[in-house]
Design an enzyme around this catalytic site. Structure first.
Site, short mmCIF file in Angstrom:
data_model
loop_
_atom_site.label_atom_id
_atom_site.label_comp_id
_atom_site.label_asym_id
_atom_site.label_seq_id
_atom_site.Cartn_x
_atom_site.Cartn_y
_atom_site.Cartn_z
N PHE A 65 0.85 -1.20 0.00
CA PHE A 65 0.00 0.00 0.00
C PHE A 65 0.89 1.25 0.00
CE2 PHE A 65 -2.87 3.14 1.86
CZ PHE A 65 -4.06 2.85 1.22
N ARG A 72 -12.66 -2.31 -8.05
CA ARG A 72 -12.52 -3.11 -6.83
C ARG A 72 -13.87 -3.21 -6.13
NH1 ARG A 72 -8.57 -1.32 -1.94
NH2 ARG A 72 -10.13 0.32 -1.90
N TYR A 87 -11.17 2.33 9.99
CA TYR A 87 -12.36 2.78 9.26
C TYR A 87 -12.82 1.83 8.17
CZ TYR A 87 -8.51 4.92 6.53
OH TYR A 87 -7.35 5.15 5.84
N LYS A 88 -12.14 0.69 8.01
CA LYS A 88 -12.55 -0.26 6.97
C LYS A 88 -13.52 -1.28 7.58
CE LYS A 88 -8.48 0.86 4.36
NZ LYS A 88 -7.02 0.75 4.34
C1 LIG Z 1 -6.26 1.78 4.45
C2 LIG Z 1 -4.83 1.47 4.63
C3 LIG Z 1 -3.99 2.35 5.28
C4 LIG Z 1 -4.52 3.66 5.74
O1 LIG Z 1 -3.59 4.48 6.32
P1 LIG Z 1 -4.04 5.86 7.00
O2 LIG Z 1 -2.86 6.26 7.75
O3 LIG Z 1 -5.25 5.59 7.81
O4 LIG Z 1 -4.41 6.80 5.91
C5 LIG Z 1 -2.66 1.97 5.45
N1 LIG Z 1 -2.21 0.79 5.02
C6 LIG Z 1 -3.00 -0.08 4.37
C7 LIG Z 1 -2.48 -1.38 3.90
C8 LIG Z 1 -4.33 0.23 4.16
O5 LIG Z 1 -5.13 -0.62 3.51
#
Ligand SMILES: *Cc1c(COP(=O)(O)O)cnc(C)c1O
Length: 421
Positions: A127, A380, A231-232
């Site tokens: 990511f 997705r 938040y997911k």
């Molecule tokens: C959603 C997600 C994040 C989110 O990072 P934030 O700091 O909350 O913006 C980080 N890593 C992965 C793998 C994610 O899926």
């Protein structure tokens, strides 16, 4: 699932052991929501809890609520609930900050633990924020001797294993996202952790796309470090606090790089010198958002009421159904599946490439089917098993098939890129 029509899927929804969970969520009736892997939905319980925290605890209790409503212990309380969700011991998880910031804390710490080891290893496809945080840390530490180095391998678990074989004694930490954010491919947590350990390296998992969607056992897999997103699938609300996990054996071995008063042994002594609190508390830095933590607490509480095995079963069934229906109804329409076909190797999402991916997703959203788009060309679809129904999958694929067949995505209005995709 044997018979493939809408009525048969409605029957599956009626018989669904998680049906009562769906009823907790206040999804708009005209929307098919397949993006709970990006932003979890709002439950009635969360809306009510927030209203109570705002008007009761904040409005009437005012500052007294730090004690009377126990606001102060939210990070550990929520952390212990998340620990149950991810198969970790109590006292090894704390809710705080964002995933990005937590990753920064843990990677910095991993470099301090065994100083001659100076490599941080990940995959090129990790990511983006995870890669950016590691890059920033490399810039910050560029003047150190020897300077740490970020290695981004191409090719998943095999490439990681190969690197560990060649340079294992230099590796401080391997960090990977457990479920790939684009394809949904699932890493073997136990196997990869074992090979990192065999090389004497630490293993850090980002659980953002797995916690709340599939059973995890950090304790059994002997994981060293982990971070994840609130938040997911945890349904903590937009921008919810994230969390971090540190195996008990590592907790007091070094001080994290962000030393604020909430991580002090006695914040309200107001002493002039930093003294780390014991255990997970010293991973806190500044004051947490009580509203956001309260929403996250409720989201996690609800998830814990659903048997994780049932969530995983349904998540795999929804993904399998989606793939099968796309095979049947969207053949030869330029979609290419990039997720594993076998649900056992997949998280709770399914992704396809299409040359006009962005416009196709915009056209779908205009029909009330919400998934998302990931650059350069990926559509997705996430199947949050707590509230996605079998009929939702049917309706989504039928809308997708119609859009592709009629070419209705090919309109100027569906091309313009919004800031968030
Ligand atoms: C959603 C997600 C994040 C989110 O990072 P934030 O700091 O909350 O913006 C980080 N890593 C992965 C793998 C994610 O899926």
């Amino acid at each position: 699932v044997t018979q493939r029509n809408r009525a048969a899927l409605e029957a599956l929804d009626r018989a669904d052991e998680l049906r009562a969970m769906r009823e907790q969520f206040e999804l708009p009736p005209d929307i098919v929501y397949l993006d709970g892997n990006s932003l979890g939905a709002l439950s009635r319980r969360t809306r009510e809890r927030l209203a109570q925290v705002v008007s009761g605890e904040w409005g009437k209790g005012l500052i007294r609520s730090w004690n009377s409503a126990d606001w102060i212990s939210l990070p550990t309380r929520v952390g212990d609930r998340i620990a149950r969700l991810i198969g970790a011991e109590p006292g090894t998880v704390i809710a705080a900050d964002s995933t990005s910031v937590n990753l920064y804390k843990l990677l910095s710490m991993a470099l301090q633990l065994d100083p001659p080891r100076r490599l941080i290893v990940t995959e090129r496809g990790n990511f983006p924020t995870d890669l950016y945080v590691a890059q920033g840390l490399m810039t910050q530490l560029a003047g150190c001797v020897p300077a740490p180095e970020l290695v981004r391998v191409e090719g998943g678990a095999d490439a990681i294993a190969e690197l560990l074989q060649q340079r294992g004694d230099e590796v401080a930490v391997v960090f990977l996202t457990h479920v790939d954010y684009v394809s949904g491919r699932l890493h073997d947590m136990r196997g990869v952790t074992l090979s990192a350990h065999a090389a004497g390296a630490l293993m850090l998992w980002d659980l953002s796309h797995s916690a709340g969607a599939l059973p995890l056992s950090l304790a059994e897999c002997d994981v060293d470090l982990a971070v994840g997103c609130g938040y997911k699938y945890l349904n903590g609300g937009p921008g919810a606090p994230a969390y971090l996990y540190v195996a008990r054996r590592l907790q007091d071995r070094c001080v994290p790089p962000l030393t604020g008063w909430m991580g002090h042994a006695d914040p309200f002594a107001f002493s002039g010198d930093y003294q780390p609190a014991p255990g997970m508390l010293h991973y806190l830095c500044g004051t947490h958002s009580v509203l956001a933590m309260s929403a996250l607490e409720t989201g996690v509480e609800l998830l814990l009421e659903a048997p994780m095995e049932a969530l995983r079963r349904k998540s795999m069934a929804l993904g399998d159904l989606f793939i099968e229906l796309v095979d049947t109804h969207c053949g030869n329409q330029g979609l290419n599946l990039i997720s594993p076909r076998d649900g056992a190797h997949r998280g709770s999402q399914v992704a396809y490439t299409h040359r006009a991916g962005y416009a196709v997703m915009q056209a779908l959203i205009a029909c009330g089917v919400i998934g998302d788009f990931r650059a350069p060309d990926v559509l997705r679809f996430g199947f949050a098993p707590l509230y996605v129904r079998y009929v939702d999958v049917w309706d989504a694929v039928m809308a997708l098939a119609r859009i592709l067949r009629e070419g209705s995505w090919d309109q100027p209005g569906f091309q313009a890129r919004a800031p968030v995709t």
